[in-house]
Design a protein around this motif. Sequence first.
Motif, PDB file in Angstrom:
ATOM      1  N   GLU A 102     -10.622 -33.370  32.589  1.00 63.53           N
ATOM      2  CA  GLU A 102     -11.985 -33.816  32.299  1.00 63.53           C
ATOM      3  C   GLU A 102     -12.853 -32.644  31.852  1.00 63.53           C
ATOM      4  OE1 GLU A 102     -13.223 -35.653  35.886  1.00 63.53           O
ATOM      5  OE2 GLU A 102     -12.205 -37.568  35.477  1.00 63.53           O
ATOM      6  N   ASP A 103     -12.669 -31.488  32.501  1.00 62.67           N
ATOM      7  CA  ASP A 103     -13.430 -30.308  32.102  1.00 62.67           C
ATOM      8  C   ASP A 103     -13.067 -29.881  30.688  1.00 62.67           C
ATOM      9  OD1 ASP A 103     -15.157 -27.915  32.825  1.00 62.67           O
ATOM     10  OD2 ASP A 103     -13.267 -26.902  32.348  1.00 62.67           O
ATOM     11  N   ARG A 104     -11.772 -29.956  30.375  1.00 64.48           N
ATOM     12  CA  ARG A 104     -11.350 -29.584  29.027  1.00 64.48           C
ATOM     13  C   ARG A 104     -11.907 -30.559  27.998  1.00 64.48           C
ATOM     14  NH1 ARG A 104      -5.197 -29.430  26.572  1.00 64.48           N
ATOM     15  NH2 ARG A 104      -5.698 -28.252  24.697  1.00 64.48           N
ATOM     16  N   ALA A 105     -11.934 -31.853  28.349  1.00 64.15           N
ATOM     17  CA  ALA A 105     -12.487 -32.845  27.416  1.00 64.15           C
ATOM     18  C   ALA A 105     -13.962 -32.577  27.158  1.00 64.15           C
ATOM     19  CB  ALA A 105     -12.296 -34.253  27.985  1.00 64.15           C
ATOM     20  N   VAL A 106     -14.700 -32.198  28.225  1.00 60.54           N
ATOM     21  CA  VAL A 106     -16.121 -31.887  28.047  1.00 60.54           C
ATOM     22  C   VAL A 106     -16.285 -30.660  27.155  1.00 60.54           C
ATOM     23  CG1 VAL A 106     -18.201 -31.112  29.256  1.00 60.54           C
ATOM     24  CG2 VAL A 106     -16.821 -32.962  30.206  1.00 60.54           C
ATOM     25  N   ARG A 107     -15.440 -29.632  27.378  1.00 64.57           N
ATOM     26  CA  ARG A 107     -15.546 -28.427  26.561  1.00 64.57           C
ATOM     27  C   ARG A 107     -15.207 -28.710  25.102  1.00 64.57           C
ATOM     28  NH1 ARG A 107     -11.860 -25.179  27.509  1.00 64.57           N
ATOM     29  NH2 ARG A 107     -10.755 -26.024  29.309  1.00 64.57           N
ATOM     30  N   LEU A 108     -14.177 -29.527  24.867  1.00 70.10           N
ATOM     31  CA  LEU A 108     -13.831 -29.872  23.492  1.00 70.10           C
ATOM     32  C   LEU A 108     -14.943 -30.662  22.818  1.00 70.10           C
ATOM     33  CD1 LEU A 108     -10.052 -30.849  23.883  1.00 70.10           C
ATOM     34  CD2 LEU A 108     -11.004 -28.768  22.876  1.00 70.10           C
ATOM     35  N   GLU A 109     -15.568 -31.564  23.574  1.00 68.34           N
ATOM     36  CA  GLU A 109     -16.690 -32.338  23.021  1.00 68.34           C
ATOM     37  C   GLU A 109     -17.850 -31.416  22.668  1.00 68.34           C
ATOM     38  OE1 GLU A 109     -18.579 -35.971  21.919  1.00 68.34           O
ATOM     39  OE2 GLU A 109     -16.504 -35.567  22.499  1.00 68.34           O
ATOM     40  N   THR A 110     -18.129 -30.444  23.554  1.00 63.96           N
ATOM     41  CA  THR A 110     -19.209 -29.498  23.289  1.00 63.96           C
ATOM     42  C   THR A 110     -18.902 -28.642  22.078  1.00 63.96           C
ATOM     43  OG1 THR A 110     -19.731 -29.436  25.658  1.00 63.96           O
ATOM     44  CG2 THR A 110     -20.583 -27.642  24.293  1.00 63.96           C
ATOM     45  N   GLU A 111     -17.647 -28.155  21.986  1.00 58.84           N
ATOM     46  CA  GLU A 111     -17.263 -27.339  20.837  1.00 58.84           C
ATOM     47  C   GLU A 111     -17.347 -28.130  19.541  1.00 58.84           C
ATOM     48  OE1 GLU A 111     -13.421 -25.886  21.734  1.00 58.84           O
ATOM     49  OE2 GLU A 111     -14.086 -24.574  23.373  1.00 58.84           O
ATOM     50  N   ARG A 112     -16.954 -29.416  19.593  1.00 57.06           N
ATOM     51  CA  ARG A 112     -17.033 -30.231  18.387  1.00 57.06           C
ATOM     52  C   ARG A 112     -18.479 -30.410  17.946  1.00 57.06           C
ATOM     53  NH1 ARG A 112     -15.735 -36.529  18.529  1.00 57.06           N
ATOM     54  NH2 ARG A 112     -17.844 -36.408  19.353  1.00 57.06           N
ATOM     55  N   ASP A 113     -19.380 -30.661  18.912  1.00 51.50           N
ATOM     56  CA  ASP A 113     -20.794 -30.795  18.567  1.00 51.50           C
ATOM     57  C   ASP A 113     -21.355 -29.494  18.008  1.00 51.50           C
ATOM     58  OD1 ASP A 113     -20.663 -33.382  19.455  1.00 51.50           O
ATOM     59  OD2 ASP A 113     -21.524 -32.951  21.438  1.00 51.50           O
ATOM     60  N   GLN A 114     -20.937 -28.371  18.594  1.00 47.36           N
ATOM     61  CA  GLN A 114     -21.411 -27.085  18.094  1.00 47.36           C
ATOM     62  C   GLN A 114     -20.920 -26.822  16.674  1.00 47.36           C
ATOM     63  OE1 GLN A 114     -20.044 -24.329  21.066  1.00 47.36           O
ATOM     64  NE2 GLN A 114     -21.823 -24.639  22.395  1.00 47.36           N
ATOM     65  N   ARG A 115     -19.642 -27.158  16.413  1.00 50.47           N
ATOM     66  CA  ARG A 115     -19.124 -26.976  15.051  1.00 50.47           C
ATOM     67  C   ARG A 115     -19.884 -27.855  14.059  1.00 50.47           C
ATOM     68  NH1 ARG A 115     -14.025 -26.891  17.690  1.00 50.47           N
ATOM     69  NH2 ARG A 115     -13.733 -29.095  17.214  1.00 50.47           N
ATOM     70  N   ALA A 116     -20.204 -29.083  14.479  1.00 47.06           N
ATOM     71  CA  ALA A 116     -20.947 -29.971  13.578  1.00 47.06           C
ATOM     72  C   ALA A 116     -22.340 -29.413  13.292  1.00 47.06           C
ATOM     73  CB  ALA A 116     -21.041 -31.366  14.191  1.00 47.06           C
ATOM     74  N   ARG A 117     -23.018 -28.898  14.351  1.00 47.82           N
ATOM     75  CA  ARG A 117     -24.346 -28.328  14.133  1.00 47.82           C
ATOM     76  C   ARG A 117     -24.287 -27.094  13.249  1.00 47.82           C
ATOM     77  NH1 ARG A 117     -25.113 -29.926  19.649  1.00 47.82           N
ATOM     78  NH2 ARG A 117     -24.455 -27.875  20.382  1.00 47.82           N
ATOM     79  N   LEU A 118     -23.264 -26.255  13.456  1.00 43.03           N
ATOM     80  CA  LEU A 118     -23.114 -25.074  12.609  1.00 43.03           C
ATOM     81  C   LEU A 118     -22.845 -25.464  11.158  1.00 43.03           C
ATOM     82  CD1 LEU A 118     -21.030 -22.717  14.935  1.00 43.03           C
ATOM     83  CD2 LEU A 118     -23.417 -22.454  14.272  1.00 43.03           C
ATOM     84  N   ALA A 119     -22.038 -26.509  10.975  1.00 49.63           N
ATOM     85  CA  ALA A 119     -21.763 -26.962   9.608  1.00 49.63           C
ATOM     86  C   ALA A 119     -23.037 -27.452   8.936  1.00 49.63           C
ATOM     87  CB  ALA A 119     -20.708 -28.074   9.631  1.00 49.63           C
ATOM     88  N   VAL A 120     -23.861 -28.216   9.690  1.00 46.11           N
ATOM     89  CA  VAL A 120     -25.123 -28.703   9.134  1.00 46.11           C
ATOM     90  C   VAL A 120     -26.042 -27.534   8.796  1.00 46.11           C
ATOM     91  CG1 VAL A 120     -27.220 -29.993   9.663  1.00 46.11           C
ATOM     92  CG2 VAL A 120     -25.000 -30.945  10.258  1.00 46.11           C
ATOM     93  N   ALA A 121     -26.152 -26.565   9.722  1.00 55.17           N
ATOM     94  CA  ALA A 121     -27.032 -25.423   9.488  1.00 55.17           C
ATOM     95  C   ALA A 121     -26.566 -24.607   8.287  1.00 55.17           C
ATOM     96  CB  ALA A 121     -27.089 -24.541  10.737  1.00 55.17           C
ATOM     97  N   GLY A 122     -25.249 -24.374   8.200  1.00 52.51           N
ATOM     98  CA  GLY A 122     -24.729 -23.613   7.070  1.00 52.51           C
ATOM     99  C   GLY A 122     -24.950 -24.320   5.752  1.00 52.51           C
ATOM    100  N   GLU A 123     -24.757 -25.630   5.744  1.00 58.69           N
ATOM    101  CA  GLU A 123     -24.939 -26.386   4.501  1.00 58.69           C
ATOM    102  C   GLU A 123     -26.409 -26.415   4.096  1.00 58.69           C
ATOM    103  OE1 GLU A 123     -23.575 -27.970   1.211  1.00 58.69           O
ATOM    104  OE2 GLU A 123     -22.302 -27.344   2.868  1.00 58.69           O
ATOM    105  N   ARG A 124     -27.300 -26.541   5.076  1.00 54.62           N
ATOM    106  CA  ARG A 124     -28.723 -26.508   4.747  1.00 54.62           C
ATOM    107  C   ARG A 124     -29.121 -25.154   4.180  1.00 54.62           C
ATOM    108  NH1 ARG A 124     -31.462 -29.609   9.971  1.00 54.62           N
ATOM    109  NH2 ARG A 124     -30.627 -31.683   9.502  1.00 54.62           N
ATOM    110  N   ALA A 125     -28.557 -24.093   4.742  1.00 57.04           N
ATOM    111  CA  ALA A 125     -28.860 -22.763   4.224  1.00 57.04           C
ATOM    112  C   ALA A 125     -28.378 -22.623   2.780  1.00 57.04           C
ATOM    113  CB  ALA A 125     -28.210 -21.696   5.110  1.00 57.04           C
TER     114      ALA A 125
END
Length: 436
Positions: A202-225
């Motif tokens: 369960e902890d690993r699933a939470v970490r993977l979910e967090t990492e996926r959200d972070q990657r998505a936010r970074l992708a959005v930020a990079g594309e906006r830049a």
Amino acid sequence: MTEPASADPTGSIVDPGTLLTVSEHRMIVGLLSWLASLNRADQAHPRVRRWGLPALLVVFALPSLAKAAGGSGPGVPIVLALAIGFIVPLLWRERRPLPVFAVIAAVSVADIALGVMAGSNAARLVALYNVARLGTPAQLGFALAVGLPEAVATGLVVSADGPTSYLTQVPAMVTVMVVVTVAVTGLGLASRMARAYIAALEDRAVRLETERDQRARLAVAGERARIAREMHDILGHTLSVMVGLADGAAGLAETSPRRGADTLRIIAGSGRGALAELRRLLAVIRDDGEKPDDTPLAPQPGLADLDALLERVRGAGRTVTLHTEGDLGDLTPGVQLAVYRIVQEALTNTLKYAAPETAVTVALISDADVVHLTVEDTGPSAADPEHGGGRGLVGMRERAALYAGQITAGPNAQGGWTVRARLTPTAPAHSENRPA
């Protein structure tokens, strides 16, 4: 010193199934699943968990109470006191596993000495199970040091009243009691391992979910830049043209007022277009950590560059057809750039995921104040572009959002992939139109 075989240099959780044979894997997975289902049932019904087992042990004590009421044994008050002594403490078996075991073990000594056997053995096994499941290794060692001798003593008392020979009954009964005690301890340890393993998953699933959200936010930020930099180039080019026209208009103001007025009108139109682009630029987050370079300002790709883009895709072996309708010449440079980048990303996905023999159709239609774009390939697709990282689709959605548009992408009836975009060049770019 070498690491154990189960060590993982990446620090990730090692699947124990990779270290076991098929039969061992099935047995352990089945045990973990059963223990996990019990744990879920316990969590779903806390009152049943707390009160159900003590109520069941009351049933075990009824035969001894009936026997005492019939005049056999030490009497009803003593049997009732013993039953209360090993049943009531079980209500706190999970909060205080070792003290509960100690109380029940003490009551069991009196129960065994009097030969009542009013269910204290079952209560002791339950308490031992909770010590193994929740207690420390030292507490478990103490519980076993007390529980095993009491198991032997229980076997001796039970076998003494048996109908068979004493010499054959005693070893068998003592062995059964010791084996049951060890088995309950092992079950408690297995439950502890199952809880730890499930918690780790369960902890690993939470970490993977967090990492996926972070990657998505970074992708959005990079594309906006990236969009912001491209819009900066467009605005810089437009403003450079305006400055040149203004200088020319200043010289024509006296010699040719009419030509000067026409030039000023051109400047006004260019300024209005630049302001519209600036309004959209305000909605784009720029990467402040990136230093501007010294490259000259130049227009970004537009619709005139689509033919060159399609030729490069044709050179990779794909068949590409372009179909246009409507007046596309009046589209602003920003809209043309958005259309170009969406087509570019869609064709990139085709090159990545579609078979070499696929055919691609690009349709661009300008209808009143709306631009419709469709990029469709015939496949077959080797993978789902949506699960290839997601950055390309994020970029397309960001570009469409700049012009109050939207992107839809998905498989089509031909076995390939279709991307559809709808842009509204004249609509103001509000922040609520941007993807979250």
